[in-house]
Each structure stands twice: as C-alpha cells, then as structure tokens.
Design a protein around this motif. Structure first.
Motif, short mmCIF file in Angstrom:
data_model
loop_
_atom_site.label_atom_id
_atom_site.label_comp_id
_atom_site.label_asym_id
_atom_site.label_seq_id
_atom_site.Cartn_x
_atom_site.Cartn_y
_atom_site.Cartn_z
N ASN A 1 0.84 -1.19 0.00
CA ASN A 1 0.00 0.00 0.00
C ASN A 1 0.88 1.25 0.00
O ASN A 1 0.63 2.20 -0.74
N PHE B 1 -2.24 0.07 -4.57
CA PHE B 1 -3.70 0.07 -4.51
C PHE B 1 -4.30 1.45 -4.77
O PHE B 1 -5.47 1.71 -4.53
N TYR C 1 -7.46 1.77 -7.18
CA TYR C 1 -8.64 1.22 -6.52
C TYR C 1 -9.16 2.19 -5.47
O TYR C 1 -10.36 2.51 -5.42
N LYS C 2 -8.27 2.71 -4.66
CA LYS C 2 -8.69 3.65 -3.62
C LYS C 2 -9.27 4.92 -4.23
O LYS C 2 -10.22 5.49 -3.70
#
Lengths: 226, 226
Positions: free
Chosen positions: A148, A153, A156-157
């Motif tokens: 992270n 990610f 996606y976030k």
DNA sequence: GCAAACATAATAGTAATACTATCATTTTTA
DNA sequence: TAAAAATGATAGTATTACTATTATGTTTGC
C-alpha cells in the motif's frame, strides 16, 4: 466512446511489473492469455510455467515481465480499476444532478457485466470474473501495508474516493460516506459471487441484481432522507 | 454464560478433518498453535512443516489430522462461525422486541472483538483476526461448489439465515433481506480490515466502529421506515 | 502383567512450485 | 553492419505439498 476507451493506457504503479507488458507483443500475449488461464483454472492453480506452455513461450520470459503471479494479479487489477475509474469519470461528467451521478456511479460498480465496450486485447467480462473471485487476494496478505505504501492500490482507492465525494455531495449530513462507498464496491463483488455460488444467502437472482440492492440502499440512506 | 460457552463443541462437517483434533492433546495443540502461527506469518506462508517444528511434532502427524492447510482453515472457520451462531442464539433468545434482536445480532457480527469470553484452547481474538484476513479465501476457490455441496459452509450460511429471519420480522416489506444480512457480515469484516490497512477508504476509526456504520444502516433501511 | 491396538515419531522419497542463472539465438535499432 | 535488446533453451536450487514405510511409544482390555 468505444474508440476512446479502447485506447486508454492504464496508469500502473512502478514496481508492479518488471518490464511493461504493453511495450511488446509478447507482453500483451502474456496479459491476455494470463487472464484467460486464471479464469479457466483459478488463481491458485495458475503458474507462469503453465502460462508459458499455453502461449508457447518460456517460463523465464514471463518472469522477465512479472516478478510472480501475485504481481501479475496486481497488474490486471490495476488495469481493471483504471478502466473503471475512467468510465466513472466519463459517464458522470455530463450529469448535472448529483443524485443522478450517484445512481450512475453505483450502477457502474455494481452492474453485472461491462456490456458496451471491450479493449483491444483484454476481455473485460473475463477480467470482471477474476476481479470478483480474486481481487481481495491482492490485499489479504501480510505484505499489504508495504505494498500500500508503494502505491499498488492507489487506483482502486481513487475509485472509492470518487464515489465518496459524490455521496458527500448528495448527503453532507451522512456520517459514513467512505464506508458506504467501500461497502458498495466490495459488497457488490461479494453479491455477484454469492449469486453464482451461495444462492441462498443473497436476494439477487435472475430478476434482482446487486445493482437493485445497492441503488435501494443509497436511495434509503441518502436520497430519501434529504 | 462463560462456562457454558467454554464447553461448546463446535459442530464440524464430516470431511473437513481426517481425525478429530478435539480427540487428543496433540490435535488440540495443532489447532491452538496453528491459529497462532497463521496469525504470525500469514496463511500464505503457513505450512504444516513449520507448524510441526513449532509444536515439536512431525509434519506427518499433522497430516493425520488435516488433509492440507485449506482444510485446516475450513476447520477453524467452522469453529468460529459455530461459536458465533451459539452467541447469536443465546444473546437474542431473551429479547422480546425484534428490533432489539436485530440490533444485538448486528452488534455481535460487527463488533471489534469478543471481549467477554474465551475457550479453553483457542484464542478468539486471534481467531477473529484470521477470519477477517483469511475467511474469504476458504470459498474464493475453484472447488467452492463441490465443497459447498459437501456442507463445508453450512454453519456460516446458517448464521446469515438467522440474521435474515430477524430482518424479515423487523421489516417484512424489505426486498433484500438475504443480501442485507450477507452484506453486513462480510462487510463488517471488510471494514475492520480497512480500518487497519486502508484507513482512507473507511469512515471507521478509534471513535467510529463498523458496528456504528451497520447499526445506522439497518436503522435507516428497516427500523425507521416502518 | 501382557498382548493387541492405536498413536506418534523418524526417515525417506516424489512431483510440483517458484523461482534464478547462464548462455545461445534472434530481432531491433542506431 | 555492429551493438544492444529481447527471447529461447537449458539447467539448477530450495521449498512446498504431500505419501509411504517402519520404528517406537502408549493406552486399554483381559
């Protein structure tokens, strides 16, 4: 619209691949056939050796593009969310009413399949199946915090952030916009899975879709309550 | 209550274990230490060899109890849901008001940790962590339909059924009781995960819990709307 | 107290996985 | 046309995910 989205190049975080698969024919074949192979035999049984055999190339050539199959899954996941973000932006941009924006956004992330478009080399409906059954495996690992931090990610976030912002605009008084957004995105994937494998613990079936369930949810939690 | 629940023997489906781990000291040590080891190194890195080394027994002895680590995960998951079902039944039994039952049920499946009790040999707070990060892996496999047919997910589904029934009683007009129940159970685990690893996509933090989010949800979707 | 039954330990072995390294060959490009 | 880059072929290693066999306790029933 179709041609526009066909040409998007997903923004993939540095460190997910060793060599950009979009930079060569072999790279593209690895991604295209890798997606199909995961869909056929499942992510657990998927190996670079099997992929090599399938596309008549050497195992070691696959390793030159991706460190391991986990990174490969991160790559195709980023691709998926990148494509989702793109659709989210384009398809809500022209909507002036923020309620309409919310409905559109929820429909996009909860709908059954992406019917309207398809990239030059990745089959999106197959990719969607993989996302439903394997995306959570990208972060349910001991390395999640490191990865992270490395930004694996991010896209996606960002999809969740965008939905969160719409929720806030629709209902500034609602106390859990981030959780509602992440619940809808993750929950929709789960409901699709249940519809296929655990039919008795979902209300979704041929006539009721996860989209119906979540549209009703935001409607009651946010829109009606204004 | 404490002693009552300490003595429950979870109902585990035939086929999940080869030899009942509750039938011997070694079996219990395998389960107890297996849970701790998975928590420490993660399910992916967990092997029966490492577990054998940890508890000073032979790898082959572990294989006499469980076919493989997937079955081991199924075993401890069944154990967890069995215990959850038991609490669900006991703690809602004395509530006459069905709204109170719903609130209690939602609190149980969404709460942070099981604070009040602990079995003789399994550490529940550790087990809960494993359930949050690994339970979905039990069914996100190619074998899910076969294993579902064999009844490996029976207890988990029964927990969802019980919550579904309460939802139906609270609000008979609500169209998605099964989906709401499965969404709350799965979603709560996800929100707990986000709280720990992806803080920016959840509204939960030190002062707001997943329980708050889901109590607010059922309140607005079911109770208020009556 | 002893044998039969059973559980566990020790060792070995196999096939597959998950890679890494090296070197040869082909293709691209400057 | 030579250098550089990409790919292919082969080999090798450590670990995983087991299975099989045999030896060594340990329990229990008589």
């Amino acid at each position: 619209m179709k041609t526009l989205l066909q040409n998007i190049r997903p923004e993939i975080q540095d460190g997910i691949f060793l060599k950009d698969p979009e930079s060569s024919t072999l790279g593209k074949r690895i991604v295209k056939e890798g997606v199909l192979l995961i869909d056929e035999i499942g992510f657990e049984a998927f190996t670079f050796k099997k992929l090599g055999e399938r596309i008549q190339t050497n195992e070691s050539s696959v390793y030159r593009y991706f460190e391991n199959k986990h990174k490969f899954l991160l790559y195709i996941s980023s691709w998926y969310w990148s494509w989702m973000e793109c659709r989210l932006v384009f398809e809500t941009a022209n909507l002036v009413n923020v309620n309409d924006q919310l409905v559109k956004a929820v429909l996009l992330v909860t709908e059954d399949t992406a019917d309207d478009l398809s990239s030059d080399y990745i089959d999106e409906s197959v990719l969607k199946r993989i996302i439903i059954s394997d995306f959570t495996k990208t972060f349910l690992t001991k390395e999640v915090d490191d990865e992270n931090r490395e930004g694996f990610f991010k896209i996606y976030k960002r999809v969740i952030y965008r939905i969160t912002e719409i929720i806030k605009e629709v209902s500034p008084a609602y106390s859990f916009p981030e959780s509602l957004a992440s619940n809808i995105v993750e929950g929709a994937m789960h409901q699709h899975f249940l519809k296929q494998h655990f039919k008795t613990i979902t209300s979704c079936n041929e006539s009721v879709s996860p989209a119906d369930f979540y549209i009703n949810m935001v409607n009651n939690l946010l829109i009606k309550s204004i």
